[in-house]
Scaffold this motif. Structure first.
Motif, PDB file in Angstrom:
ATOM      1  N   ASP A 214       0.838  -1.200   0.000  1.00 54.27           N
ATOM      2  CA  ASP A 214       0.000   0.000   0.000  1.00 54.27           C
ATOM      3  C   ASP A 214       0.874   1.253   0.000  1.00 54.27           C
ATOM      4  O   ASP A 214       0.603   2.212  -0.735  1.00 54.27           O
ATOM      5  CB  ASP A 214      -0.918   0.013   1.229  1.00 54.27           C
ATOM      6  CG  ASP A 214      -2.067  -0.979   1.121  1.00 54.27           C
ATOM      7  OD1 ASP A 214      -2.344  -1.432  -0.010  1.00 54.27           O
ATOM      8  OD2 ASP A 214      -2.677  -1.291   2.148  1.00 54.27           O
ATOM      9  N   GLU A 215       1.896   1.247   0.835  1.00 52.02           N
ATOM     10  CA  GLU A 215       2.789   2.388   0.943  1.00 52.02           C
ATOM     11  C   GLU A 215       3.509   2.645  -0.377  1.00 52.02           C
ATOM     12  O   GLU A 215       3.617   3.785  -0.834  1.00 52.02           O
ATOM     13  CB  GLU A 215       3.811   2.131   2.057  1.00 52.02           C
ATOM     14  CG  GLU A 215       4.730   3.283   2.360  1.00 52.02           C
ATOM     15  CD  GLU A 215       5.513   3.039   3.636  1.00 52.02           C
ATOM     16  OE1 GLU A 215       5.292   3.787   4.611  1.00 52.02           O
ATOM     17  OE2 GLU A 215       6.330   2.093   3.667  1.00 52.02           O
ATOM     18  N   ALA A 216       3.992   1.580  -1.001  1.00 58.21           N
ATOM     19  CA  ALA A 216       4.712   1.724  -2.270  1.00 58.21           C
ATOM     20  C   ALA A 216       3.820   2.331  -3.346  1.00 58.21           C
ATOM     21  O   ALA A 216       4.227   3.246  -4.070  1.00 58.21           O
ATOM     22  CB  ALA A 216       5.243   0.365  -2.727  1.00 58.21           C
ATOM     23  N   ILE A 217       2.590   1.856  -3.460  1.00 57.38           N
ATOM     24  CA  ILE A 217       1.681   2.356  -4.499  1.00 57.38           C
ATOM     25  C   ILE A 217       1.265   3.791  -4.207  1.00 57.38           C
ATOM     26  O   ILE A 217       1.159   4.620  -5.112  1.00 57.38           O
ATOM     27  CB  ILE A 217       0.446   1.430  -4.613  1.00 57.38           C
ATOM     28  CG1 ILE A 217       0.872   0.024  -5.038  1.00 57.38           C
ATOM     29  CG2 ILE A 217      -0.565   1.995  -5.610  1.00 57.38           C
ATOM     30  CD1 ILE A 217      -0.215  -1.028  -4.879  1.00 57.38           C
ATOM     31  N   LEU A 218       1.045   4.102  -2.931  1.00 60.68           N
ATOM     32  CA  LEU A 218       0.629   5.449  -2.548  1.00 60.68           C
ATOM     33  C   LEU A 218       1.716   6.479  -2.855  1.00 60.68           C
ATOM     34  O   LEU A 218       1.431   7.588  -3.312  1.00 60.68           O
ATOM     35  CB  LEU A 218       0.291   5.486  -1.062  1.00 60.68           C
ATOM     36  CG  LEU A 218      -0.234   6.814  -0.513  1.00 60.68           C
ATOM     37  CD1 LEU A 218      -1.603   7.140  -1.104  1.00 60.68           C
ATOM     38  CD2 LEU A 218      -0.307   6.772   1.012  1.00 60.68           C
ATOM     39  N   LEU A 219       2.994   6.116  -2.658  1.00 59.97           N
ATOM     40  CA  LEU A 219       4.077   7.084  -2.747  1.00 59.97           C
ATOM     41  C   LEU A 219       4.739   7.172  -4.120  1.00 59.97           C
ATOM     42  O   LEU A 219       5.135   8.252  -4.548  1.00 59.97           O
ATOM     43  CB  LEU A 219       5.164   6.739  -1.711  1.00 59.97           C
ATOM     44  CG  LEU A 219       4.768   6.798  -0.230  1.00 59.97           C
ATOM     45  CD1 LEU A 219       5.947   6.345   0.624  1.00 59.97           C
ATOM     46  CD2 LEU A 219       4.338   8.201   0.166  1.00 59.97           C
ATOM     47  N   ALA A 220       4.876   6.060  -4.812  1.00 59.45           N
ATOM     48  CA  ALA A 220       5.845   5.973  -5.906  1.00 59.45           C
ATOM     49  C   ALA A 220       5.346   6.492  -7.247  1.00 59.45           C
ATOM     50  O   ALA A 220       4.160   6.411  -7.577  1.00 59.45           O
ATOM     51  CB  ALA A 220       6.303   4.524  -6.074  1.00 59.45           C
TER      52      ALA A 220
END
Length: 293
Positions: A214-220
């Motif tokens: 979730d963090e990767a998709i939200l930020l990248a």
């Protein structure tokens, strides 16, 4: 930028038109212990463009943290090339700041003294270092705490200080190795939002290691998915979601579509498991109390 006007093709064309700030060419890292040799990273080829936000994900043991430490100049690599603005990385440099999961602040220094440390080491005067530190302390919203010590701060505050301490040196690249992994979910979300706000407003390229999809998709902008044994690039995913992003985006079908794809990349193949987990021993009975109810 919003959903109605976002054009993913145009967005990524603009990114790829920017200068390449970091390039890995056939980069490999071998670990030797006696007669044993293990390949941690194998023939990594990657170009990262100026002001990109890159997330690196993969199963345990795939070399995510090793890759970030090599870029930081903390670990050597075995073969290939690693270039920043065309120049070979030969060791640590203020142009590559790093934030770890552990806060790594000097416990005997105040917030202001921690942030001043980098400029002072670069030869800045006390007055100049203090002015730079105050500017970044204000940016991260901790001006009321500049004379506090790390043990007096919450986890989120400590990590904001660590980010300010890295950014005060005006690095070209900010490396972040699971920086929010130890935070509670609410604080983690606030820190993700704060980091996105920082990145959108300053001239910085971010390489962010995480195990949280979730963090990767939200930020990248792009996600570099590594496979393990050996650590190789399995796929590079363009995150075709509009910016600016917020937590509500995680409930959309577009986000869930990407998460399903990333989840399959990271967890689908059993042969990519950390070798240390392959032969877990049977636990001998060490209690006389039954687990049955």
């Amino acid at each position: 930028m919003n959903n109605s006007t976002f054009n993913a093709h145009e967005y990524f064309q603009k990114i790829y038109a920017r200068p390449v700030i970091l390039e890995a060419k056939n980069l490999s890292q071998m670990f030797k212990h006696g007669k044993t040799e293990r390949t941690i990273l194998n023939q990594i080829d990657l170009k990262i463009h100026k002001r990109e936000f890159i997330c690196v994900i993969g199963p345990s043991g795939c070399g995510k943290s090793t890759f970030s430490r090599i870029i930081a100049g903390l670990d050597a690599y075995s073969s290939g090339e690693l270039l920043v603005d065309g120049e070979k990385i030969t060791g640590p440099s203020p142009e590559r700041g790093m934030v770890f999961q552990g806060y790594t602040l000097f416990p005997w220094k105040t917030v202001k003294e921690n942030v001043m440390f980098g400029p002072l080491m670069k030869g800045a005067s006390q007055m100049s270092a203090e002015a730079s530190a105050r500017e970044w302390i204000n940016i991260i919203g901790l001006e009321k705490y500049e004379n506090q010590y790390p043990h007096q701060l919450s986890g989120g505050m400590k990590q904001r200080v660590a980010i300010a301490r890295a950014l005060v040196n005006e690095p070209k690249i900010l490396l972040m190795d699971e920086p929010f992994g130890a935070l509670d979910p609410h604080t983690r979300q606030k820190m993700q939002k704060h980091l996105m706000d920082l990145w959108e407003n300053i001239d910085i390229t971010i390489i962010f290691v995480t195990h949280d999809m979730d963090e990767a998709i939200l930020l990248a902008d792009r996600i570099v998915a590594l496979k393990a044994n050996p650590g190789e690039i399995k796929e590079i995913i363009e995150v075709d979601l509009p910016r600016p992003r917020n937590i509500e985006l995680m409930q959309t079908k577009e986000f869930k579509r990407l998460k399903s794809h990333v989840d399959q990349l990271v967890h689908a193949q059993d042969d990519e498991i950390d070798p240390a987990l392959e032969d877990l021993p049977k636990i001998p009975r060490m209690t006389q109390i039954s687990s049955e109810r």
